[in-house]
Scaffold this active site. Structure first.
Site, mmCIF file in Angstrom:
data_model
loop_
_atom_site.group_PDB
_atom_site.id
_atom_site.type_symbol
_atom_site.label_atom_id
_atom_site.label_comp_id
_atom_site.label_asym_id
_atom_site.label_seq_id
_atom_site.Cartn_x
_atom_site.Cartn_y
_atom_site.Cartn_z
ATOM 1 N N ASP A 188 0.821 -1.207 0.000
ATOM 2 C CA ASP A 188 0.000 0.000 0.000
ATOM 3 C C ASP A 188 0.856 1.259 0.000
ATOM 4 O O ASP A 188 0.633 2.187 -0.782
ATOM 5 C CB ASP A 188 -0.913 -0.028 1.236
ATOM 6 C CG ASP A 188 -2.183 0.770 1.035
ATOM 7 O OD1 ASP A 188 -2.458 1.178 -0.117
ATOM 8 O OD2 ASP A 188 -2.921 0.987 2.015
ATOM 9 N N ASP A 244 -8.961 -2.056 2.957
ATOM 10 C CA ASP A 244 -8.878 -1.373 4.243
ATOM 11 C C ASP A 244 -9.856 -1.948 5.261
ATOM 12 O O ASP A 244 -9.829 -1.564 6.431
ATOM 13 C CB ASP A 244 -9.148 0.122 4.050
ATOM 14 C CG ASP A 244 -8.158 0.758 3.086
ATOM 15 O OD1 ASP A 244 -7.027 0.246 3.009
ATOM 16 O OD2 ASP A 244 -8.525 1.723 2.398
#
Length: 521
Positions: free
Chosen positions: A365, A427
């Site tokens: 990420d 997420d």
């Protein structure tokens, strides 16, 4: 069936790694168009380097619109319209806002011609949509210096919006427009909705995983519904294939986006069925069943009807996925079911495996958000570009692997570029694996959900920190940087305080409690 669920769970994980929010492109404003019995707002692009638009509609002058789209409006194209410096000026456009086509001359030349004829504003119609503000607004050689002699606002209007204005105002005696740039909201109530959806999904998925673990320990056997253990080798495969998918989307977005839509439809439909099946099994229609030849299993009428319903809901979303007014509700419902399916069906058996998986995806990420801007030609991160969709996309499709909630406050950004705030499934699911692991460990050591509650609260705090960082930095954030840190450190601290760190790390809670017979409270 178990092999199919393992394959599905593994493949779904490859597609859950999109960032939370995206950054704005350019400087947006609003043109408010009014006729006798009609009014509407349209998006415009402008440069604040040389002009400042009013911040609200009440302070923006409402001026008559002059349609100059049929004239060239460039120097040398129509000498009768040229105004030389120092020459007597004719001002046929006095106190109006002119609307002209893009043409071949500079934006500054068009603005200077409009100002010389008395116009108080200029709308330049461009057939190219979604361009950077620096490409579609007049700018001097030095962008920090004002344009000499140009004092009226000059903005870019989309060609399709111009057609819509002319269609609605055809035959109107007078059309008036006002140009303004409403401030972007720092916070919006839709963040509260996004927060509730994310935390609720993580909590529900973790709780369901704990119930599944308690049922598995009571039965002392593995059945078809047992979760699939995620191995370290799978972690490497997930990260490698996720990088490949991200690059394919970045370079071949218009082709690959339809593959992602199809995969999401398959996974979401399966997830919706998995979530509703336990409820349907309690319906008083279980006597309607038919045995399968050569198998012990039976076809049950309630489950057949449920399968048809889930397929119909999925097809409805695919057919109307771009209906912004209501399709987001279906997408969020299917997305929540999608995440619950993965959290229930995929199990990380030890904290060692869980930590390595979370940290690997955290590095993924951060790299695609903070490092790739240094490698791309435009300076935009690959993650943000893929999540928002390329500006030059022909399909204009958006990736469905996000929860999306419409902005409740009006602004130029919501009108022009981002009508929704988004939160990527990664997420939710990635830290959700740790929450699920904590609840399974609670069941094994009979700790009355201490780890589960602490890790869920840590996820909520980490998500709040993500929102705050996004607001302060005004850019997309690698949410896993905050979510993984908060959940992993909190769960380790709880284990250390309870003197169960070794058991928690190795996932050997059953060694402490050989028999687990109680239900999860």
């Amino acid at each position: 069936m178990k092999f199919w669920m393992a394959f599905l769970g593994f493949f779904l994980l490859l597609l859950l790694l999109l960032l939370t929010n995206t950054a704005a492109r350019g400087e947006y404003g609003v043109v408010h168009v009014v006729s006798e019995n009609w009014s509407k707002d349209y998006c415009i692009l402008f440069s604040s380097d040389y002009v400042t638009l009013p911040r609200d509609l009440h302070h923006a002058p409402l001026l008559p619109l002059h349609d100059g789209t049929m004239a060239p409006w460039c120097p040398g194209k129509d000498s009768s319209r040229q105004v030389r410096p120092g020459a007597p000026r004719r001002r046929p456009l006095r106190h109006t806002t002119a609307m002209v086509m893009r043409g071949n001359c500079s934006f500054y030349a068009k603005g200077w011609l409009a100002q010389g004829q008395g116009a108080h504003g200029l709308l330049i119609v461009s057939r190219v949509s979604g361009q950077q503000c620096s490409d579609t607004t007049p700018a001097p050689q030095d962008p920090h210096q004002p344009l000499p002699g140009l004092t009226i606002p000059v903005a870019v209007l989309r060609y399709n919006d111009m057609l819509d204005i002319l269609r609605h105002t055809h035959g109107s005696a007078e059309v008036r427009v006002a140009l303004y740039a409403p401030p972007e909201p720092v916070l919006d109530y839709n963040m509260v909705i996004t927060f509730i959806l994310a935390v609720g999904t993580v909590a529900a998925g973790g709780y369901w995983a704990g119930l599944t673990e308690a049922d598995r320990l009571q039965r002392r056997r593995e059945d078809e519904g047992a979760p699939v253990d995620f191995t370290p080798a799978m972690t490497g495969a997930v990260v490698t294939m996720s990088c490949s998918i991200m690059l394919l989307l970045y370079f071949f977005y218009d082709c690959f986006v339809y593959v992602m839509i199809a995969v999401f439809g398959l996974g979401a439909g399966t997830g919706l069925y998995s979530c509703l099946a336990p409820l349907v099994r309690h319906l008083p229609l279980q006597q309607y069943r038919w045995p399968l030849p050569g198998h012990r299993a039976c076809l049950q009428l309630p489950l057949l009807l449920l399968g048809g319903l889930c397929a119909a809901v999925t097809v409805l979303w695919i057919a109307h996925r771009n209906e912004d007014s209501w399709a987001w509700l279906l997408q969020d419902a299917l997305g929540v079911a999608y995440c619950l399916l993965v959290l229930r069906r995929v199990r990380l058996p030890t904290l060692r495996n869980c930590a390595s998986f979370l940290l690997a995806l955290l590095a993924f990420d951060v790299f695609f958000v903070f490092v790739t801007p240094l490698l791309t030609r435009t300076g935009e991160s690959i993650m943000v570009g893929v999540a928002a969709g390329p500006v030059d996309s022909v399909s204009r499709e958006r990736l469905p692997m996000v929860l999306k909630v419409p902005w409740l406050s009006f602004s130029s950004l919501t009108l022009c570029d981002q009508p929704f705030s988004i939160l990527g499934f990664g997420d939710i699911v990635v830290p959700g694996f740790l929450v699920a692991y904590c609840h399974r460990f609670d069941v094994q050591v009979r700790s009355r959900q201490v780890y589960f509650v602490a890790c869920t609260a840590a996820y909520a705090v980490g998500l709040l920190v993500t929102f705050v960082a996004m607001v302060l930095m005004q850019m997309g954030q690698p949410a896993l940087l905050y979510l993984v840190s908060s959940t992993l450190l909190t769960s380790l601290a709880v284990a250390a305080c309870r003197q169960e760190l070794a058991l928690f790390w190795t996932g050997q809670g059953r060694a402490k409690t050989p028999r687990v017979t109680e239900q999860v409270i």
